[in-house]
Design an enzyme around this catalytic site. Structure first.
Site, PDB file in Angstrom:
ATOM      1  CG  ASP A  92     -68.577  68.673 151.608  1.00  0.00           C
ATOM      2  OD1 ASP A  92     -68.148  68.966 152.510  1.00  0.00           O
ATOM      3  OD2 ASP A  92     -67.885  68.961 150.225  1.00  0.00           O
ATOM      4  CB  SER A  93     -67.714  63.946 155.146  1.00  0.00           C
ATOM      5  OG  SER A  93     -67.119  63.490 153.526  1.00  0.00           O
ATOM      6  N   GLY A  94     -65.830  66.519 153.833  1.00  0.00           N
ATOM      7  CA  GLY A  94     -64.575  66.853 153.250  1.00  0.00           C
ATOM      8  C   GLY A  94     -63.637  65.893 152.850  1.00  0.00           C
ATOM      9  N   GLY A  95     -64.057  64.745 152.757  1.00  0.00           N
ATOM     10  CA  GLY A  95     -63.725  63.321 152.181  1.00  0.00           C
ATOM     11  C   GLY A  95     -63.389  63.657 150.483  1.00  0.00           C
ATOM     12  CG  PHE A  96     -64.680  65.229 146.230  1.00  0.00           C
ATOM     13  CD1 PHE A  96     -65.046  64.869 144.966  1.00  0.00           C
ATOM     14  CD2 PHE A  96     -64.847  66.941 145.287  1.00  0.00           C
ATOM     15  CE1 PHE A  96     -64.505  64.913 144.083  1.00  0.00           C
ATOM     16  CE2 PHE A  96     -64.519  67.489 144.196  1.00  0.00           C
ATOM     17  CZ  PHE A  96     -64.475  66.294 143.843  1.00  0.00           C
ATOM     18  CG  ASP A 146     -67.435  59.473 150.649  1.00  0.00           C
ATOM     19  OD1 ASP A 146     -66.738  61.072 151.785  1.00  0.00           O
ATOM     20  OD2 ASP A 146     -67.877  59.589 150.027  1.00  0.00           O
ATOM     21  CD  GLN A 194     -68.060  57.197 146.827  1.00  0.00           C
ATOM     22  OE1 GLN A 194     -67.667  57.733 145.966  1.00  0.00           O
ATOM     23  NE2 GLN A 194     -67.864  58.980 147.650  1.00  0.00           N
ATOM     24  N   GLY A 221     -69.566  60.087 144.677  1.00  0.00           N
ATOM     25  CA  GLY A 221     -68.601  59.077 143.394  1.00  0.00           C
ATOM     26  C   GLY A 221     -68.957  58.828 141.570  1.00  0.00           C
ATOM     27  CG  ASP A 271     -73.576  69.094 146.126  1.00  0.00           C
ATOM     28  OD1 ASP A 271     -73.808  68.358 146.269  1.00  0.00           O
ATOM     29  OD2 ASP A 271     -72.209  70.798 145.589  1.00  0.00           O
ATOM     30  CG  HIS A 340     -78.747  83.251 133.965  1.00  0.00           C
ATOM     31  ND1 HIS A 340     -80.009  84.030 133.834  1.00  0.00           N
ATOM     32  CD2 HIS A 340     -78.270  81.912 133.457  1.00  0.00           C
ATOM     33  CE1 HIS A 340     -80.021  82.832 132.631  1.00  0.00           C
ATOM     34  NE2 HIS A 340     -79.508  82.078 132.476  1.00  0.00           N
TER      35      HIS A 340
END
Lengths: 376, 376
Positions: A92-96, A146, A194, A221, A271, A340
Site C-alpha cells: 500500500d502507499s502508507g496513506g491509510f 492518497d 476515493q 476508503g 486484503d 486456520h
C-alpha cells in the site's frame, strides 16, 4: 504485470482471471494476507505457501519505511530478498496508516508531515517520495499515495480531499514513469479510487483513474465505518466505470461475507487484517459460521477444530485444546487461529473462483452467505 | 518402561541407551522440550516432531492441574488425547512450581496447601493426591512429589526437607503401586534425589532412592542458584550411587554446556525452558556460540540465521530479518527463535549420542564446550 480476464459470471459481475507478475501468477479472485512489516503475523513463510496457499502477500509501506527502514531494505535487494518470500507482493502507499496510526500530522498540497507512532520522529511523505519508497521496497504491485478520507467526512471535505488525491495521483504517475525498478523485475502502479460514500464523487474518481490506463485499480476508503449496504453500493458505482479488462482491488475488506458480496460485484483482489487479528482474538471463521474459541462451551468439545478446514491445524487440534490454549494465553493459540483463518480465506476465494468457472457462483454464494453469518 | 544401556564411554561416564515406553522409544541422552500447559510455547506439534525431532515432551503437573484441570483431562482420555501429541510424555510432580510460583503456602508433613498463581484459589497437594493427578494426566513417566529445597537453604533446613521428601516418596510409591493407569498404557514413577548442595545429604538421598528399585531416577534441586561447579559435583556424587542400569534425569538443566557436562557425568535425560524462554528473549544457540538477535550488529547481516542449523527456519530466514522481527515485536520472531533453539538442543544431544557410540565423546565434548561458550 498482465491481467487475463478468463470468465465473467452470467448471473452477476463476478469474474475470474489471472494476474501475471515477474514473481509468479495469481489466480483471481484472490485474498492477500497482510504482512505488515514483512511478516504475516504468527505464520511461517513455509506454512503461508504450503498450507495457507497464499499466492501474493501485502506489505505496509508506512511500517516498512519505519522498520526496518529503507537503507536496510535497499541493501538487502528489496523486500522479497529481505524477508525471503519469493511470491508476488503488493505494498500500500502508507496513506491509510499516516492518517490512522501516525502522530500529529500536517497535510498540505505538497504532502503530509507526520510523526512516527514508534518514536515520535518527524517524517514527510509526498507522492514522489512514496513512489521512491515503493521502488526501494520493490513490491510487484504498488499503490498511489492518497488521502484516506475519514468515513465521517462531509461532502465538502470529501470533495476537497478527492481533488487532492487526484492531484497526487498525477504526481505519482509522473514520478513512477520517470523512475526505473531497482531490482531487475517490473513494478506496476495502481491508482486508488476515493470519494467517501458520495456517489457522484466515487463516479468522478472512477472516471478520473480510468483515464490513466493503469494496469489495475484499487478501491480505497471503504469499510471505514459506513453501513455495509453503502459500501456495496459504492463498489457497484465504481465497478460500473472501471475498465473490465483490468483487475480491481478492494482495499482492507473484510469479513468472508463482505468478500463474497464484493466478488459478486466484480472485485478481483482483497486484503484485510481480519483473519489474523480476529484469529488472535480467538475468533475463527468456518464454512458454517464463526466460532469464539474463548467460549466456555468448547471446554469439553474434543472434536477437530474444523473437520472440513483447509489447514493442517484443523484436524491436528481439537476445539477444547485450542480453547484451553487461549485461556492459558499460549502463543500457539494465536498461531493456530491465524493459520486456520488465512487458510479459510484462501479456500473461500478459491471456491468462489471454481464456482465462477463452473457457472454456479450466485447459487453457491447465496448459500454460503447464509452459513457464514451464523455464530457457532 | 524399559531402559537398555547400550554403551558407556571408555573415557568418561557418558552413556547412551534407549528408553521404551508404550508411546514409543527414546534414544538417550535426550532433551525433552517443556510443554508447560500441554503445548511447547510457540511450536506446532507437527514441527516439534518433524523439524525439532523431539522424542518426548514434558508437561507440568501444577499448570495442567490448574488449566485445563482434571475434569477436562480425564474426559479427554488423558493429556496425549487432549493435546494430540502421540509421543512419550513425562510430567513433573508440581513440587517445583508449588514452591516457586504459587501464592502463600503452608507445608506440613501431610502435604502443601497453596494458592493458584492465576486466581488465588486454594488447593492442597499431598503425595497421594499428586499420584492421583498424574494418573489422570496420564504421562508415560511421572515424578514423585518432593519439597524442592531452596538453593540457599542451610544444612539443617536441607536435612529436614530431605527427610520430608523421603517420607513423601514412600507415600508416592505406596499410592502409585495401589492404583492402576487409567488409559490402557503403562506409567512409570521416578523418585527424585534432593539434598541441596550438601554432599552427605545427596549421598543419603541417592542411597535411599536406589533402594526403591524404581525404573529410573531424577536429580532435582540443582541449577537453582548454586555455582556450576557445585552442580557438577553433586551430579557426580549422586551418579556414583544411582544404579547404572537405570536412566537418570537431571531436572530443569540447562545451558548447552551444562548438558554436555552432565552427559559426561552419566546423565541420560534433560528438560529446560531455556531454549524456548531464551529464544523468546532473542537469544539463540548455535554450535559456534550464542547470538543476541536484538544486537544492532545484525541490521545488515543477510546471511542465514544459522547456516549449519538443524531447523528449516535456519536457512529460510536471515539474521537481519529475524533481528528486524524482534525489533518490531512480531510473534514470528518468538516462533523462529523457539524452534531454532529446540532443534539445536535436540541436535546437540543427538550428536552427543553419536559420539558416545563412535567412542569419541570426550574429544568432541571438549571442543564443543569451547565453541558453545562464545558470544557471536
Amino acid at each position: 504485470m498482465k491481467f487475463l480476464l478468463e470468465k465473467t459470471d452470467a448471473a452477476s459481475l463476478a469474474r475470474c482471471g489471472t494476474v501475471t507478475t515477474d514473481h509468479g501468477v495469481i489466480q483471481t479472485p484472490i485474498f492477500m494476507p497482510v504482512g505488515t512489516v514483512g511478516s504475516v503475523k504468527g505464520v511461517y513463510h513455509r506454512d503461508l505457501v504450503e498450507d495457507v496457499r497464499a499466492q501474493i502477500i501485502l506489505g505496509n509501506t508506512y511500517h516498512l519505511y519505519l522498520r526496518p527502514g529503507l537503507e536496510i531494505l535497499k541493501s538487502a535487494g528489496g523486500l522479497h530478498q529481505f524477508n525471503g518470500f519469493n511470491l508476488p507482493m503488493l505494498t500500500d502507499s502508507g496513506g491509510f496508516q499516516v492518517f490512522s496510526l501516525a502522530g500529529i500530522r500536517k497535510i498540505s498540497a505538497e504532502g503530509v508531515e507526520f510523526r512516527s507512532h514508534i518514536d515520535g520522529s518527524k517524517h514527510f511523505f509526498s507522492p514522489e517520495r512514496v513512489m521512491d519508497i515503493q521502488r526501494i521496497i520493490g513490491a510487484d504491485i504498488i499503490m498511489a499515495f492518497d488521502e484516506c478520507t475519514p468515513g465521517t467526512a462531509d461532502y465538502q471535505y470529501a470533495k476537497k480531499s478527492l481533488l487532492l488525491t487526484e492531484d497526487w495521483l498525477d504526481r505519482c504517475i509522473s514520478r513512477f514513469n520517470s523512475t526505473e525498478p531497482l531490482y531487475g523485475y517490473q513494478q506496476t502502479l495502481f491508482p486508488i479510487v476515493q470519494g467517501c460514500t458520495y456517489k457522484d464523487l466515487r463516479q468522478h474518481a472512477a472516471e478520473n483513474v480510468a483515464e490513466k490506463n493503469a494496469d489495475g485499480y484499487a478501491i480505497g476508503g471503504l469499510a471505514v465505518g459506513e453501513p455495509t449496504d453503502v459500501m456495496y453500493e459504492m463498489i457497484e458505482v465504481v465497478n460500473a466505470i472501471l475498465p473490465k479488462e483490468k483487475p480491481r482491488y478492494l482495499m482492507g475488506v473484510g469479513t468472508p461475507i463482505n468478500i463474497l458480496e464484493a466478488i459478486e460485484r466484480g472485485v478481483d483482489m482483497f486484503d484485510c487484517v481480519m483473519p489474523t487479528r480476529n484469529g488472535r482474538n480467538a475468533q475463527i471463521f468456518t464454512k458454517h459460521g464463526t466460532i469464539n474459541l474463548r467460549n466456555q462451551k468448547w471446554d469439553f468439545d474434543f472434536s477437530p477444530l474444523d473437520p472440513e478446514g483447509a489447514s493442517y491445524v484443523d484436524t491436528m487440534y481439537t476445539k477444547a485444546y485450542v480453547h484451553h490454549l487461549f485461556k492459558a494465553q499460549e502463543i500457539l493459540a494465536l498461531q493456530i487461529a491465524s493459520i486456520h483463518n488465512l487458510a479459510f480465506y484462501l479456500w473461500l476465494v478459491g471456491e468462489a473462483r471454481q464456482h465462477i468457472v463452473a457457472g454456479y457462483f450466485c447459487v453457491w454464494k447465496a448459500r454460503m452467505v447464509e452459513e457464514l453469518g451464523r455464530r457457532l
